[in-house]
Write a protein that holds these residues in place. Structure first.
Motif, short mmCIF file in Angstrom:
data_model
loop_
_atom_site.label_atom_id
_atom_site.label_comp_id
_atom_site.label_asym_id
_atom_site.label_seq_id
_atom_site.Cartn_x
_atom_site.Cartn_y
_atom_site.Cartn_z
N LEU A 65 0.85 -1.18 0.00
CA LEU A 65 0.00 0.00 0.00
C LEU A 65 0.89 1.24 0.00
O LEU A 65 1.97 1.23 0.60
CB LEU A 65 -0.90 0.03 1.24
N SER A 66 0.41 2.28 -0.67
CA SER A 66 1.13 3.55 -0.74
C SER A 66 0.28 4.65 -0.14
O SER A 66 -0.90 4.77 -0.49
CB SER A 66 1.44 3.91 -2.19
N PHE A 67 0.87 5.45 0.71
CA PHE A 67 0.19 6.59 1.31
C PHE A 67 1.02 7.84 1.05
O PHE A 67 1.95 8.16 1.80
CB PHE A 67 0.01 6.38 2.83
N PRO A 68 0.73 8.56 -0.05
CA PRO A 68 1.52 9.74 -0.39
C PRO A 68 1.27 10.88 0.60
O PRO A 68 0.20 11.00 1.17
CB PRO A 68 1.03 10.12 -1.79
N THR A 69 2.28 11.72 0.75
CA THR A 69 2.19 12.88 1.62
C THR A 69 1.55 14.06 0.90
O THR A 69 1.09 14.98 1.52
CB THR A 69 3.59 13.27 2.13
N PHE A 70 1.54 14.03 -0.42
CA PHE A 70 1.02 15.15 -1.20
C PHE A 70 0.13 14.62 -2.32
O PHE A 70 0.14 13.44 -2.62
CB PHE A 70 2.17 15.98 -1.78
N GLU A 71 -0.61 15.50 -2.92
CA GLU A 71 -1.48 15.14 -4.04
C GLU A 71 -0.69 15.21 -5.34
O GLU A 71 0.02 16.19 -5.58
CB GLU A 71 -2.67 16.10 -4.13
N PRO A 72 -0.81 14.19 -6.19
CA PRO A 72 -0.14 14.26 -7.50
C PRO A 72 -0.55 15.53 -8.25
O PRO A 72 -1.71 15.94 -8.21
CB PRO A 72 -0.63 13.01 -8.21
N GLY A 73 0.41 16.17 -8.88
CA GLY A 73 0.16 17.40 -9.60
C GLY A 73 0.43 18.65 -8.76
O GLY A 73 0.55 19.74 -9.29
N ASP A 74 0.51 18.49 -7.44
CA ASP A 74 0.83 19.61 -6.57
C ASP A 74 2.28 20.01 -6.83
O ASP A 74 3.17 19.16 -6.80
CB ASP A 74 0.66 19.17 -5.11
N HIS A 80 9.13 14.71 2.86
CA HIS A 80 8.74 13.32 3.10
C HIS A 80 7.71 12.94 2.04
O HIS A 80 6.62 13.50 1.98
CB HIS A 80 8.15 13.15 4.50
N LEU A 81 8.06 11.97 1.18
CA LEU A 81 7.20 11.59 0.06
C LEU A 81 5.96 10.80 0.48
O LEU A 81 4.94 10.86 -0.19
CB LEU A 81 7.99 10.78 -0.96
N GLY A 82 6.07 10.03 1.56
CA GLY A 82 4.94 9.24 2.01
C GLY A 82 5.38 7.93 2.65
O GLY A 82 6.56 7.74 2.97
N ASP A 83 4.41 7.05 2.80
CA ASP A 83 4.63 5.76 3.47
C ASP A 83 4.37 4.61 2.51
O ASP A 83 3.42 4.63 1.73
CB ASP A 83 3.69 5.60 4.66
N TRP A 115 6.86 4.66 -7.06
CA TRP A 115 6.34 5.25 -8.29
C TRP A 115 4.93 5.80 -8.05
O TRP A 115 4.57 6.86 -8.53
CB TRP A 115 6.40 4.22 -9.41
N HIS A 116 4.12 5.06 -7.25
CA HIS A 116 2.81 5.58 -6.87
C HIS A 116 2.96 6.86 -6.05
O HIS A 116 2.22 7.83 -6.26
CB HIS A 116 2.02 4.56 -6.04
N LEU A 117 3.87 6.86 -5.08
CA LEU A 117 4.07 8.04 -4.24
C LEU A 117 4.43 9.27 -5.07
O LEU A 117 4.12 10.40 -4.68
CB LEU A 117 5.16 7.81 -3.18
N LEU A 118 5.08 9.04 -6.19
CA LEU A 118 5.48 10.15 -7.06
C LEU A 118 4.36 10.58 -8.01
O LEU A 118 4.58 11.40 -8.90
CB LEU A 118 6.74 9.76 -7.84
N GLY A 119 3.17 10.00 -7.81
CA GLY A 119 2.00 10.46 -8.54
C GLY A 119 1.59 9.65 -9.74
O GLY A 119 0.71 10.07 -10.50
N HIS A 120 2.17 8.49 -9.93
CA HIS A 120 1.86 7.67 -11.10
C HIS A 120 0.82 6.61 -10.77
O HIS A 120 0.72 6.14 -9.65
CB HIS A 120 3.13 7.01 -11.63
#
Length: 141
Positions: A65-74, A80-83, A115-120
Motif C-alpha cells: 500500500l502507498s500513502f503519499p504525503t502530497f497530491e499528485p500534480g501539486d 517526506h514523500l509518504g509511506d 512510483w505511486h508516491l510520485l503520482g503515477h
C-alpha cells in the motif's frame, strides 16, 4: 542522501533491511528525489488487510500500500514523500510464484510503491511502462 525510515513489525530475513535501504535510496537518487525521505513498514497480512479495509473498504490482504504525503500534480513536493507498507506474508507467496527470492520481491514492491508516491498510476498499458521500468531499475542495485 535519501532518508528511509524502516519500520519492521515482523522480523524480515537477515540482509533484507540493508539491501532495501541501499537499493531504494539509490533509486530515489536516480529519479531525482535524493534529498527526500519516505517511510517503509514491513508487516504481515493481518495488518495490511486492516489498513486496506480502513482506507479502501476492501477486506483482503494485499502486497503493498502507498500513502503519499502530497497530491499528485501539486507543485510542492514535501521532504517526506509518504509511506510504503509491505506485507512480507504476501511478498513471500508472490516470490515463490514468480520464482525469485523474497528480497527481490520486496524491492519490486518498494519500487512500485515509490512510483505511486510520485503520482503515477497504472490504469493503462502505457502507464504500466513506468512501473516496469522502476521495478527493473531497483533490481540492478
Amino acid at each position: 542522501m535519501p532518508h528511509i525510515d524502516l519500520i519492521t513489525k515482523i522480523n524480515p530475513p537477515k540482509g533484507l533491511r540493508p539491501r532495501l535501504r541501499k537499493a531504494l535510496g539509490s533509486l530515489m537518487r536516480e529519479l531525482g528525489y535524493g534529498h527526500h525521505a519516505l517511510t517503509v513498514v514491513l508487516t504481515d497480512d493481518n495488518e495490511i488487510r486492516s489498513l486496506k479495509k480502513q482506507h479502501w473498504g476492501e477486506d483482503e490482504p494485499t502486497d503493498v500500500l502507498s500513502f503519499p504525503t502530497f497530491e499528485p500534480g501539486d507543485p510542492f513536493v514535501p521532504p517526506h514523500l509518504g509511506d510504503i507498507i509491505i506485507s512480507l506474508d504476501t511478498a513471500a507467496r508472490q516470490a515463490r510464484q514468480q520464482g525469485h527470492g523474497l528480497e527481490d520481491e520486496v524491492l519490486i514492491l518498494a519500487a512500485h510503491s515509490l512510483w505511486h508516491l510520485l503520482g503515477h498510476d497504472h490504469t493503462t498499458e502505457a502507464e504500466w511502462a513506468g512501473f516496469h521500468r522502476v521495478q527493473a531499475q531497483i533490481l540492478k542495485r
